[in-house]
Design an enzyme around this catalytic site. Sequence first.
Site, PDB file in Angstrom:
ATOM      1  N   GLU A 149       8.247 -26.653  -2.875  1.00  0.00           N
ATOM      2  CA  GLU A 149       8.136 -26.277  -4.052  1.00  0.00           C
ATOM      3  C   GLU A 149       9.535 -26.586  -5.087  1.00  0.00           C
ATOM      4  OE1 GLU A 149       8.362 -21.769  -3.511  1.00  0.00           O
ATOM      5  OE2 GLU A 149       7.960 -21.835  -0.818  1.00  0.00           O
TER       6      GLU A 149
ATOM      7  N   ASN B 127      13.074 -26.142  -1.256  1.00  0.00           N
ATOM      8  CA  ASN B 127      12.084 -25.885  -1.926  1.00  0.00           C
ATOM      9  C   ASN B 127      13.848 -25.737  -3.225  1.00  0.00           C
ATOM     10  OD1 ASN B 127      10.337 -25.012  -0.825  1.00  0.00           O
ATOM     11  ND2 ASN B 127      10.602 -22.703  -0.454  1.00  0.00           N
TER      12      ASN B 127
ATOM     13  N   GLU C  32      11.871 -20.294   3.917  1.00  0.00           N
ATOM     14  CA  GLU C  32      12.943 -19.802   3.302  1.00  0.00           C
ATOM     15  C   GLU C  32      13.358 -18.813   4.307  1.00  0.00           C
ATOM     16  OE1 GLU C  32      12.211 -18.786  -0.782  1.00  0.00           O
ATOM     17  OE2 GLU C  32      11.878 -21.314  -1.262  1.00  0.00           O
TER      18      GLU C  32
ATOM     19  N   TYR D 135      14.484 -24.577  -7.319  1.00  0.00           N
ATOM     20  CA  TYR D 135      13.851 -24.386  -8.694  1.00  0.00           C
ATOM     21  C   TYR D 135      14.974 -24.452  -9.586  1.00  0.00           C
ATOM     22  CZ  TYR D 135       9.949 -22.517  -6.238  1.00  0.00           C
ATOM     23  OH  TYR D 135       9.031 -22.253  -5.994  1.00  0.00           O
TER      24      TYR D 135
ATOM     25  N   HIS E 102       5.264 -17.712   6.310  1.00  0.00           N
ATOM     26  CA  HIS E 102       5.350 -16.935   5.561  1.00  0.00           C
ATOM     27  C   HIS E 102       5.452 -15.584   5.056  1.00  0.00           C
ATOM     28  CE1 HIS E 102       6.075 -19.430   1.051  1.00  0.00           C
ATOM     29  NE2 HIS E 102       6.704 -18.140   0.838  1.00  0.00           N
TER      30      HIS E 102
ATOM     31  N   HIS F 200       0.704  -0.871  -0.482  1.00  0.00           N
ATOM     32  CA  HIS F 200      -0.163  -0.061  -0.201  1.00  0.00           C
ATOM     33  C   HIS F 200       1.073   1.595  -0.214  1.00  0.00           C
ATOM     34  CE1 HIS F 200      -3.769  -2.877   2.234  1.00  0.00           C
ATOM     35  NE2 HIS F 200      -3.096  -2.329   0.815  1.00  0.00           N
TER      36      HIS F 200
ATOM     37  N   ASP G 245      -4.346  -7.188  -1.827  1.00  0.00           N
ATOM     38  CA  ASP G 245      -5.233  -7.213  -1.507  1.00  0.00           C
ATOM     39  C   ASP G 245      -6.753  -8.619  -1.830  1.00  0.00           C
ATOM     40  OD1 ASP G 245      -4.492  -4.900  -0.353  1.00  0.00           O
ATOM     41  OD2 ASP G 245      -5.706  -3.441  -1.155  1.00  0.00           O
TER      42      ASP G 245
END
Length: 474
Positions: free
Chosen positions: A368, A307, A174, A309, A129, A46, A59
């Site tokens: 993940e 996790n 993480e 990637y 998280h 915001h 939101d």
Amino acid sequence: LLGRSGVDMMEIPRGLSIGASTSAYQVEGGWNASDKGVSVWDAFTHEESSLIKDRENGDIACDSYHKYQEDVALAKNMGLQHYRFSVSWTRILPNGSPENVSRVGIRYYKNLIDELHTYGIEPVVTLYHWDHPQSFEEVGGWANDNMIDYFVEYARVVFRELGSRVKIWSTVNEPIIYCQFFDFGMNDDTRKYRCAHNLLKAHAKVYHMYQREFKDRQHGQVGIVLLCHNYYSLNGIDAEAEDIAFEFGCGWLANPIFSKDGDYPAVMKQKVAEESKYQGFTKSKLPKLSSSWIEYIKGSSDYFGLNHYTSFMVEQHPHLNDSGILKSDNPIWKKGVSDWLNIIPEGFGEVLRIIKEKYNNPPVYVLENGLSTTAGIEDLDRIKFLHDYMKQMIMAITHDGCNVQKYTVWSLLDTFEWKEAYRNRFGLVHVDFTNNRRMRTPKLSSKWLHEVITQRQLIKPDEFMKQFRAASYV
Ligand code: PNW
């Protein structure tokens, strides 16, 4: 849809649970529903919207706060065996105080968990998280030691309220990525090390609190989730560079928790001390763990939450930074739409073998793994990514004896991808963010994953497409 075919197909190991993941701020929306308090991500999006792509925020996000039943139905239709999500600190403790528990917040998570149980989907729940109360940020956030006890108080409420329904808990997602990229304070090294130091202690305190106060009755597991990349040395022979890079990333918190001797990695302690001296500090920027903290932290995780990637190229570059490691990409590597996401399936197997070697083959829950793409339903590139990565994982299990027990795709849905907002899409399910209904449409990859789970076979992408096209004609 598909019959059993292809004798050369790879089986999904018996006992490997397959699921998908999300996190609270990235999917829930309902940012001020009922008595929910303001989190750092509410405040940041915001107040500093210029730092977020398209000046977007979470939101509404996927509106999972209102549409959780639809999410669970999607998971069920995919045949998912577990669903990983996180609970929002400020939805449960609106002003951070454990004296003021939001009944509406607790009700939301009870409903979500009950819905999962109705369909036999196991909840895997992350406590944190990255979305702590904004009021705590105003007094220093994770650089402030008081955060440790605030986190313990929060965790105790969550275990008390939800613990009879949940058997697998993760404390922190993480920590290093949070401290490196998302910490809202000044981004200097000293603060980054303090942040990770406090998150590590907070994790261990919650682990022991669960053992003392809940384990007897609730019989759950508590672990931590670490991001572990793989590294290849640029010249092909600098194994030291690969190891330093690993220790400064994954090893930073894995070593204290999972190694035999505990404490921060030796090479990290040495390098940060040297570099601190070089920069004129009177002591190392890396805080010391006392011997009692080392003992307390060691072994404080029932599983290794992983996790993974991507992989990077590395070379040694003294004084560039504390590690003296320069990371780069190989220009021939294919990428997701996230600029850090190099597609290197083999690197997944490497990381699993490194974890097995360094930390004495702990049970690994992959929490993940996934690919970012642009918007769309026909995500063949995601099918190929998941297939290729899962294949390396299965080989690490069957050939190398790595103890992998869960595999979780990031993400169930397209989500609010932090500073990339809604552009980078990791979902198995497409979400239409332009419409208030936030309509969900399963992508092709969710159909593929469904076949993989129900047949317990790692179906090849081209085989799947052939049969899918044939079936669509009837
Ligand atoms: C993870 N990197 O973050 C987070 O746990 C998720 O919330 C996020 O949506 C997902 O991965 C995809 O980004 C990462 O720079 C952030 O390598 C950065 C990196 C990796 C993962």
